[in-house]
Design a protein around this motif. Structure first.
Motif, PDB file in Angstrom:
ATOM      1  N   ARG A 151      -1.579  -1.103  -4.178  1.00  0.00           N
ATOM      2  CA  ARG A 151      -2.880  -0.444  -4.113  1.00  0.00           C
ATOM      3  C   ARG A 151      -2.727   0.872  -3.363  1.00  0.00           C
ATOM      4  O   ARG A 151      -1.782   1.061  -2.597  1.00  0.00           O
ATOM      5  CB  ARG A 151      -3.930  -1.340  -3.455  1.00  0.00           C
ATOM      6  N   ILE A 152      -3.665   1.766  -3.615  1.00  0.00           N
ATOM      7  CA  ILE A 152      -3.616   3.083  -2.994  1.00  0.00           C
ATOM      8  C   ILE A 152      -4.084   2.980  -1.545  1.00  0.00           C
ATOM      9  O   ILE A 152      -5.121   2.383  -1.254  1.00  0.00           O
ATOM     10  CB  ILE A 152      -4.490   4.090  -3.762  1.00  0.00           C
TER      11      ILE A 152
ATOM     12  N   SER B 169      -9.301   4.247  -2.174  1.00  0.00           N
ATOM     13  CA  SER B 169      -8.640   4.422  -0.888  1.00  0.00           C
ATOM     14  C   SER B 169      -9.633   4.258   0.257  1.00  0.00           C
ATOM     15  O   SER B 169     -10.736   4.803   0.216  1.00  0.00           O
ATOM     16  CB  SER B 169      -8.011   5.818  -0.804  1.00  0.00           C
TER      17      SER B 169
ATOM     18  N   TYR C 200      -7.076   9.838 -11.954  1.00  0.00           N
ATOM     19  CA  TYR C 200      -6.828   8.967 -10.800  1.00  0.00           C
ATOM     20  C   TYR C 200      -7.090   7.497 -11.098  1.00  0.00           C
ATOM     21  O   TYR C 200      -6.368   6.629 -10.588  1.00  0.00           O
ATOM     22  CB  TYR C 200      -7.646   9.445  -9.594  1.00  0.00           C
ATOM     23  N   PRO C 201      -8.105   7.165 -11.913  1.00  0.00           N
ATOM     24  CA  PRO C 201      -8.243   5.747 -12.285  1.00  0.00           C
ATOM     25  C   PRO C 201      -6.991   5.210 -12.977  1.00  0.00           C
ATOM     26  O   PRO C 201      -6.603   4.050 -12.743  1.00  0.00           O
ATOM     27  CB  PRO C 201      -9.459   5.746 -13.214  1.00  0.00           C
TER      28      PRO C 201
ATOM     29  N   LYS D 168       0.834  -1.208   0.000  1.00  0.00           N
ATOM     30  CA  LYS D 168       0.000   0.000   0.000  1.00  0.00           C
ATOM     31  C   LYS D 168       0.866   1.254   0.000  1.00  0.00           C
ATOM     32  O   LYS D 168       1.920   1.287   0.633  1.00  0.00           O
ATOM     33  CB  LYS D 168      -0.935   0.024   1.213  1.00  0.00           C
TER      34      LYS D 168
ATOM     35  N   GLU E  71     -12.323   7.717  -6.208  1.00  0.00           N
ATOM     36  CA  GLU E  71     -11.753   7.395  -7.518  1.00  0.00           C
ATOM     37  C   GLU E  71     -10.644   6.355  -7.438  1.00  0.00           C
ATOM     38  O   GLU E  71     -10.417   5.609  -8.394  1.00  0.00           O
ATOM     39  CB  GLU E  71     -11.219   8.671  -8.176  1.00  0.00           C
ATOM     40  N   THR E  72      -9.948   6.316  -6.318  1.00  0.00           N
ATOM     41  CA  THR E  72      -8.789   5.411  -6.200  1.00  0.00           C
ATOM     42  C   THR E  72      -9.090   4.154  -5.395  1.00  0.00           C
ATOM     43  O   THR E  72      -8.271   3.232  -5.369  1.00  0.00           O
ATOM     44  CB  THR E  72      -7.614   6.136  -5.525  1.00  0.00           C
TER      45      THR E  72
ATOM     46  N   THR F 129      -4.459   4.537 -10.347  1.00  0.00           N
ATOM     47  CA  THR F 129      -4.858   3.343  -9.606  1.00  0.00           C
ATOM     48  C   THR F 129      -4.522   2.078 -10.394  1.00  0.00           C
ATOM     49  O   THR F 129      -4.045   1.084  -9.834  1.00  0.00           O
ATOM     50  CB  THR F 129      -6.355   3.394  -9.294  1.00  0.00           C
ATOM     51  N   ARG F 130      -4.762   2.120 -11.694  1.00  0.00           N
ATOM     52  CA  ARG F 130      -4.414   0.974 -12.546  1.00  0.00           C
ATOM     53  C   ARG F 130      -2.905   0.766 -12.577  1.00  0.00           C
ATOM     54  O   ARG F 130      -2.422  -0.377 -12.558  1.00  0.00           O
ATOM     55  CB  ARG F 130      -4.954   1.177 -13.964  1.00  0.00           C
TER      56      ARG F 130
ATOM     57  N   ALA G 288      -0.839   1.462 -10.212  1.00  0.00           N
ATOM     58  CA  ALA G 288      -0.497   0.823  -8.940  1.00  0.00           C
ATOM     59  C   ALA G 288      -0.785  -0.676  -8.998  1.00  0.00           C
ATOM     60  O   ALA G 288       0.059  -1.498  -8.593  1.00  0.00           O
ATOM     61  CB  ALA G 288      -1.277   1.477  -7.795  1.00  0.00           C
TER      62      ALA G 288
END
Length: 388
Positions: free
Chosen positions: A87-88, A133, A74-75, A61, A130-131, A78-79, A81
């Protein structure tokens, strides 16, 4: 399951969250010391974080800091990551660097400034959505420097009002993590100066509000493990910001100044169920690596937490309880000291080998050549740093 197997299982399932800002340039109040190969954007910060996870296996994380990690998509972040096996983690707000916040953010006497600050916190909630989190982490530099500068109670009321608005915006499965700090940059009163103030606000808000314990944010001599034990008992310990200090908020590598304190903290965590998924305690690093290389420093920090955790898991709980119940002070202390004095590095090397990881993640990273590759590749652009 044998006792040793249980210890190994706990170590294998441990999760430590690393900070995006730990991979950027930072410094003292006098100078920021730039290093070659530092990330130029949040995507490269995640790439560095993936190196820590690849070598330790327990750091999937990454905390983001807004606006330092602000992006248009942000997507996509996230992808990116996920593609790196990450992951965020927590979204950290920033209401301490804008000129408008000189006299405070959500506690500012001007309602227009308070609105601006609260809107930023709500923006951070949008980024959470969006992420994916799970956590919104809040730290406020708000306070006063002089007696009479502002109304102490009035500032608490403004704080409560802003927190309530943001809390109401949290979606299902989301939390608000409220951090405290004894002093700096406010030197007369700080609006969230201690765990009691943070705890009181969290109680008023509801179960999705929990306290963050930053290990560098206390007066000298403060018994941090007592705070940890109390908050665990109350179900309100949401997260740690793990670092180390010699004087104040030094943000040095965790375990650098007082590894015995880190062990004592982790003992209370283990003893009171803080490693169990049900408690949902987030073990985050909050460190600024000023003179040491970034990625190796984060790897070493993760290993320091692992070592303290392993020692805490090796405490003979039955012997400790027996000594405590019989009033044998020396025996009880001896049980803890026996665990603390155990060299757990061979145990951790064995755990890593069983997971297919390098037995010595620090040495393995240095030998990988990654540091040299990023130094050669990341030329041009603007290096990320504290505030960027």
């Amino acid at each position: 399951m044998s006792e040793l197997s249980a210890v190994k299982a706990a170590l294998k399932s441990q999760v430590i969250e690393t900070p995006s800002w730990g991979y950027g340039n930072s410094g003292t109040r006098f100078k920021v010391f730039a290093q070659p190969g530092v990330p130029r954007d949040p995507f490269e910060k995640l790439e560095d974080a993936s190196q820590v996870h690849a070598h330790t296996g327990v750091a999937p994380k990454v905390s983001l800091h807004i606006p330092w990690d602000k992006v248009d998509d942000y997507p996509a972040l996230t992808r990116h990551a996920a593609d790196l096996g990450l992951r965020i983690g927590a979204i950290n707000s920033n209401v301490f660097q804008d000129d408008d916040f000189k006299l405070g953010s959500v506690t500012h006497p001007d309602p227009k400034v308070r609105r601006k600050a609260t809107d930023h916190l709500l923006e951070c909630v949008d980024i959470m959505d969006e992420t994916g989190s799970p956590d919104l982490k809040l730290w406020f530099s708000d306070g006063t420097n002089y007696p009479g500068q502002d109304d102490i109670v009035g500032r608490q009321e403004r704080l409560a009002e802003a927190l309530a608005e943001v809390y109401g915006r949290l979606g299902a499965g989301r939390r608000m993590l409220l951090e405290y700090k004894l002093f700096e940059p406010a030197f007369y009163t700080t609006d969230v100066p201690d765990w009691g103030t943070a705890y009181a606000h969290c109680l008023a808000l509801g179960p999705k509000a929990q306290v963050v314990v930053d290990t560098g944010h206390h007066a000298p001599g403060t018994n941090i493990e007592f705070i940890v034990a109390f908050l665990l008992r109350a179900g309100r310990l949401g997260a740690f910001d793990l670092n180390s200090r010699f004087y104040a908020d030094d943000d040095l590598m965790v375990g650098a100044a007082d590894p015995f304190q880190l062990f004592r903290i982790m003992h209370e965590v283990v003893k009171n169920g803080g490693l169990e998924p049900r408690t949902n305690v987030n073990f985050m690093l909050d460190q600024c690596h000023n003179i040491e290389p970034k990625i190796p420093a984060v790897i070493r920090s993760v290993a320091n937490v692992q070592e303290a955790t392993a020692k805490a898991l090796l405490v003979d709980a039955d012997a400790l309880t027996a000594a405590q119940c019989s009033g044998d002070v020396l025996a009880a202390n001896g049980v803890l000291m026996d665990a603390y004095n155990t060299d757990v590095r061979p145990l951790l090397a064995e755990v890593r080998a069983e997971l297919g990881l390098p037995e010595d993640p620090f040495a393995a990273y240095l030998a990988s050549g990654h540091q040299q590759r990023i130094a050669a590749a990341r030329v041009g652009g603007e290096q990320a740093g504290w505030g960027a």
